[in-house]
Scaffold this motif. Structure first.
Motif, PDB file in Angstrom:
ATOM      1  N   MET A   1     101.235 -97.275  21.277  1.00 16.61           N
ATOM      2  CA  MET A   1     100.388 -96.371  22.050  1.00 16.61           C
ATOM      3  C   MET A   1      99.239 -97.157  22.682  1.00 16.61           C
ATOM      4  O   MET A   1      98.544 -97.915  21.987  1.00 16.61           O
ATOM      5  CB  MET A   1      99.815 -95.272  21.139  1.00 16.61           C
ATOM      6  N   LYS A   2      99.041 -97.019  23.971  1.00 13.48           N
ATOM      7  CA  LYS A   2      97.943 -97.681  24.657  1.00 13.48           C
ATOM      8  C   LYS A   2      96.658 -96.883  24.432  1.00 13.48           C
ATOM      9  O   LYS A   2      96.649 -95.659  24.532  1.00 13.48           O
ATOM     10  CB  LYS A   2      98.248 -97.803  26.150  1.00 13.48           C
ATOM     11  N   LYS A   3      95.577 -97.592  24.131  1.00 11.08           N
ATOM     12  CA  LYS A   3      94.306 -96.942  23.793  1.00 11.08           C
ATOM     13  C   LYS A   3      93.175 -97.661  24.529  1.00 11.08           C
ATOM     14  O   LYS A   3      93.119 -98.891  24.539  1.00 11.08           O
ATOM     15  CB  LYS A   3      94.054 -97.002  22.281  1.00 11.08           C
ATOM     16  N   GLU A  30      89.662-100.699  16.063  1.00  9.21           N
ATOM     17  CA  GLU A  30      90.803 -99.786  16.102  1.00  9.21           C
ATOM     18  C   GLU A  30      91.780-100.153  17.223  1.00  9.21           C
ATOM     19  O   GLU A  30      92.638 -99.350  17.590  1.00  9.21           O
ATOM     20  CB  GLU A  30      90.308 -98.346  16.307  1.00  9.21           C
ATOM     21  N   ASP A  31      91.656-101.388  17.737  1.00  6.67           N
ATOM     22  CA  ASP A  31      92.569-101.925  18.765  1.00  6.67           C
ATOM     23  C   ASP A  31      92.536-101.147  20.077  1.00  6.67           C
ATOM     24  O   ASP A  31      93.567-101.019  20.752  1.00  6.67           O
ATOM     25  CB  ASP A  31      94.009-101.989  18.227  1.00  6.67           C
ATOM     26  N   PHE A  32      91.368-100.626  20.436  1.00  9.45           N
ATOM     27  CA  PHE A  32      91.187-100.020  21.748  1.00  9.45           C
ATOM     28  C   PHE A  32      90.804-101.122  22.746  1.00  9.45           C
ATOM     29  O   PHE A  32      89.933-101.947  22.451  1.00  9.45           O
ATOM     30  CB  PHE A  32      90.057 -98.983  21.721  1.00  9.45           C
ATOM     31  N   SER A  33      91.439-101.139  23.893  1.00  6.41           N
ATOM     32  CA  SER A  33      91.001-102.024  24.969  1.00  6.41           C
ATOM     33  C   SER A  33      89.724-101.442  25.563  1.00  6.41           C
ATOM     34  O   SER A  33      89.612-100.228  25.749  1.00  6.41           O
ATOM     35  CB  SER A  33      92.075-102.125  26.061  1.00  6.41           C
ATOM     36  N   GLY A  78      99.304 -92.905  30.902  1.00  5.12           N
ATOM     37  CA  GLY A  78     100.022 -92.540  29.686  1.00  5.12           C
ATOM     38  C   GLY A  78      99.357 -93.036  28.417  1.00  5.12           C
ATOM     39  O   GLY A  78     100.040 -93.364  27.449  1.00  5.12           O
ATOM     40  N   ALA A  79      98.044 -93.086  28.398  1.00  5.86           N
ATOM     41  CA  ALA A  79      97.309 -93.645  27.268  1.00  5.86           C
ATOM     42  C   ALA A  79      96.363 -92.616  26.657  1.00  5.86           C
ATOM     43  O   ALA A  79      96.167 -91.523  27.192  1.00  5.86           O
ATOM     44  CB  ALA A  79      96.516 -94.876  27.722  1.00  5.86           C
ATOM     45  N   VAL A  80      95.790 -92.984  25.518  1.00  4.59           N
ATOM     46  CA  VAL A  80      94.700 -92.228  24.907  1.00  4.59           C
ATOM     47  C   VAL A  80      93.405 -92.914  25.309  1.00  4.59           C
ATOM     48  O   VAL A  80      93.251 -94.124  25.136  1.00  4.59           O
ATOM     49  CB  VAL A  80      94.831 -92.201  23.374  1.00  4.59           C
ATOM     50  N   VAL A  81      92.466 -92.143  25.861  1.00  3.65           N
ATOM     51  CA  VAL A  81      91.248 -92.721  26.422  1.00  3.65           C
ATOM     52  C   VAL A  81      90.020 -92.012  25.860  1.00  3.65           C
ATOM     53  O   VAL A  81      89.949 -90.777  25.870  1.00  3.65           O
ATOM     54  CB  VAL A  81      91.229 -92.602  27.964  1.00  3.65           C
ATOM     55  N   VAL A  82      89.066 -92.799  25.366  1.00  8.11           N
ATOM     56  CA  VAL A  82      87.732 -92.285  25.060  1.00  8.11           C
ATOM     57  C   VAL A  82      86.858 -92.649  26.256  1.00  8.11           C
ATOM     58  O   VAL A  82      86.687 -93.829  26.575  1.00  8.11           O
ATOM     59  CB  VAL A  82      87.157 -92.897  23.776  1.00  8.11           C
ATOM     60  N   PHE A  83      86.329 -91.639  26.937  1.00  4.07           N
ATOM     61  CA  PHE A  83      85.605 -91.851  28.200  1.00  4.07           C
ATOM     62  C   PHE A  83      84.130 -91.513  28.001  1.00  4.07           C
ATOM     63  O   PHE A  83      83.792 -90.492  27.398  1.00  4.07           O
ATOM     64  CB  PHE A  83      86.194 -90.970  29.300  1.00  4.07           C
ATOM     65  N   VAL A  84      83.258 -92.365  28.532  1.00  6.13           N
ATOM     66  CA  VAL A  84      81.811 -92.174  28.420  1.00  6.13           C
ATOM     67  C   VAL A  84      81.171 -92.266  29.802  1.00  6.13           C
ATOM     68  O   VAL A  84      81.462 -93.190  30.565  1.00  6.13           O
ATOM     69  CB  VAL A  84      81.173 -93.238  27.495  1.00  6.13           C
ATOM     70  N   HIS A  85      80.337 -91.306  30.146  1.00  2.00           N
ATOM     71  CA  HIS A  85      79.488 -91.307  31.339  1.00  2.00           C
ATOM     72  C   HIS A  85      80.272 -91.368  32.655  1.00  2.00           C
ATOM     73  O   HIS A  85      80.247 -92.378  33.373  1.00  2.00           O
ATOM     74  CB  HIS A  85      78.495 -92.469  31.274  1.00  2.00           C
ATOM     75  N   PRO A  86      80.942 -90.265  33.024  1.00  7.05           N
ATOM     76  CA  PRO A  86      81.731 -90.225  34.262  1.00  7.05           C
ATOM     77  C   PRO A  86      80.925 -90.489  35.535  1.00  7.05           C
ATOM     78  O   PRO A  86      81.468 -91.014  36.506  1.00  7.05           O
ATOM     79  CB  PRO A  86      82.287 -88.794  34.275  1.00  7.05           C
ATOM     80  N   GLN A  87      79.624 -90.117  35.549  1.00  7.01           N
ATOM     81  CA  GLN A  87      78.845 -90.290  36.782  1.00  7.01           C
ATOM     82  C   GLN A  87      78.838 -91.748  37.233  1.00  7.01           C
ATOM     83  O   GLN A  87      79.045 -92.056  38.407  1.00  7.01           O
ATOM     84  CB  GLN A  87      77.387 -89.836  36.602  1.00  7.01           C
ATOM     85  N   THR A  88      78.567 -92.651  36.292  1.00  9.97           N
ATOM     86  CA  THR A  88      78.468 -94.061  36.651  1.00  9.97           C
ATOM     87  C   THR A  88      79.841 -94.732  36.734  1.00  9.97           C
ATOM     88  O   THR A  88      79.986 -95.767  37.387  1.00  9.97           O
ATOM     89  CB  THR A  88      77.582 -94.824  35.648  1.00  9.97           C
TER      90      THR A  88
END
Length: 384
Positions: A1-3, A30-33, A78-88
């Motif tokens: 799984m891509k993270k 946790e092996d997140f890129s 097709g990945a799991v993404v933790v996203f922070v601060h969409p404005q920037t």
């Protein structure tokens, strides 16, 4: 799984930047890129000192970083993404990632419904909830912040955000923020309260009982926040002006505060001194009789309030409907003030007649949503 961990803000000394320093370490474990933007250097300061080669290098670095960030984000699929601060990070990039991936949005501010990010009414300077029912309810004077994009572009983004909200899992700092998100997108919106830990509170706990600098005077009222309207600088100044028998301290220059208020400040009872936590603010808070954290928006967890709770004898906040302050229990060491200045002044005079601050045994104040979860461990346990 891509993270992936994706953020429009990199490591810096700002609030989100300090959080990113910790998140990047946890993500790697946790092996997140990790895909984050470079922290830009201030060009204005370089120009002031005639560092023209450094200016050119900075401009080139920004262009390269922007292209690299855009290319890497565009390739996520097709990945799991933790996203922070969409404005920037960029509105279109965020929407593209949401459409192609499973996204956990770690919510830093209220940009999910307010183009100003800090939902402060531009005229009343109070908590504003007009756009909970849609961004086209924004006041004519509202403009996007902190990234200056076209107002219509920001409104289009917020409407598309609403259409895609059912695909998102919102990671919130506290329970009131989760309530605010459900008020915007519906009761069935997926939320997880994960807290917020920038790493500062650990050091605060270890040093909470240090003796304050004996040379720092003690003040009746101490402002703890940046000299910004959303952080309540006008509220504090007007409160201090109304309570002329109280001494007051602001850890910013008079010029900064007057620029924020758009007027002169002549009150003789207010002392201005530009200082940081390390160069005087910490001591002022330790010795102050009442530390005021008067954020006027639906503020989630703020480092200033957290540190005040550990160091100050007493803390005062301003009442809100969806702010983190609402989750604290009222006590002799935690005072909730009304938004109206006169009412707040009357209340403090009742608490402290004649500006006499009697010593109190500081109570432990309940902070139910302060516990912080490792975001990436939680995400992976949810995905198994």
């Amino acid at each position: 799984m891509k993270k992936y961990l994706v953020s429009g803000i990199g490591v810096s000394d700002g609030g989100v930047g300090r959080l990113m320093r910790k998140l990047i370490v946890q993500a790697a474990a946790e092996d997140f890129s990790v895909i984050v933007r470079r922290n830009p250097q201030p060009i204005g300061r370089m120009l002031k000192h005639k560092m023209y080669l450094r200016v050119a290098a900075e401009v080139l670095s920004r262009l390269v970083d922007s292209a690299r960030f855009a290319w890497r984000v565009r390739s996520i699929d097709g990945a799991v993404v933790v996203f922070v601060h969409p404005q920037t990070a960029g509105f279109s990039r965020f929407i593209d990632v949401v459409r192609k991936n499973k996204v956990y949005l770690y919510v830093m501010d209220n940009s999910f419904f307010c183009m100003r990010s800090y939902n402060l009414h531009p005229e009343l300077e109070s908590e504003c909830l007009k756009c909970l029912s849609g961004p086209r309810n924004a006041m004519p004077t509202c403009q996007p912040f902190p990234v200056k994009v076209r107002r219509e572009e920001n409104i289009d983004f917020l409407e598309e955000f609403e259409r895609l909200s059912s695909k998102l899992i919102f990671l919130t700092q506290n329970y009131s923020q989760a309530q605010l998100i459900r008020a915007r997108f519906g009761a069935g919106t997926q939320t997880r309260v994960v807290g917020l830990d920038t790493g500062e509170i650990v050091s605060v706990k270890h040093s909470a009982f240090e003796v304050a600098d004996v040379l720092m005077p003690s003040y009746d009222l101490v402002f703890h926040g940046a000299p910004q309207l959303a952080k309540g600088i006008r509220y504090f100044v007007e409160l201090a002006e109304s309570l002329s028998e109280f001494s007051a301290f602001i850890p910013s220059s008079r010029e900064q505060c007057e620029l924020a208020l758009g007027r002169k400040i002549d009150a003789a009872n207010i002392t201005f001194k530009e200082c940081t936590w390390e160069t005087g603010l910490k001591c002022a808070i330790q010795k102050g009789h009442l530390v005021v954290n008067p954020s006027l928006w639906s503020a989630p967890i703020e480092g200033a309030l957290q540190k005040s709770m550990h160091f100050a004898q007493r803390v005062a906040v301003v009442e809100s409907e969806f702010g983190y302050e609402k989750e604290f229990e009222q006590s002799s060491s935690f005072i909730r003030l009304p938004r109206d200045i006169q009412a707040a002044s009357d209340l403090l005079r009742q608490y402290f007649p004649g500006a006499v601050f009697k010593s109190v045994q500081k109570e432990e104040v309940n902070m139910p949503s302060r516990e912080c979860i490792n975001v990436f461990e939680m995400v992976m346990s949810n995905e198994v």
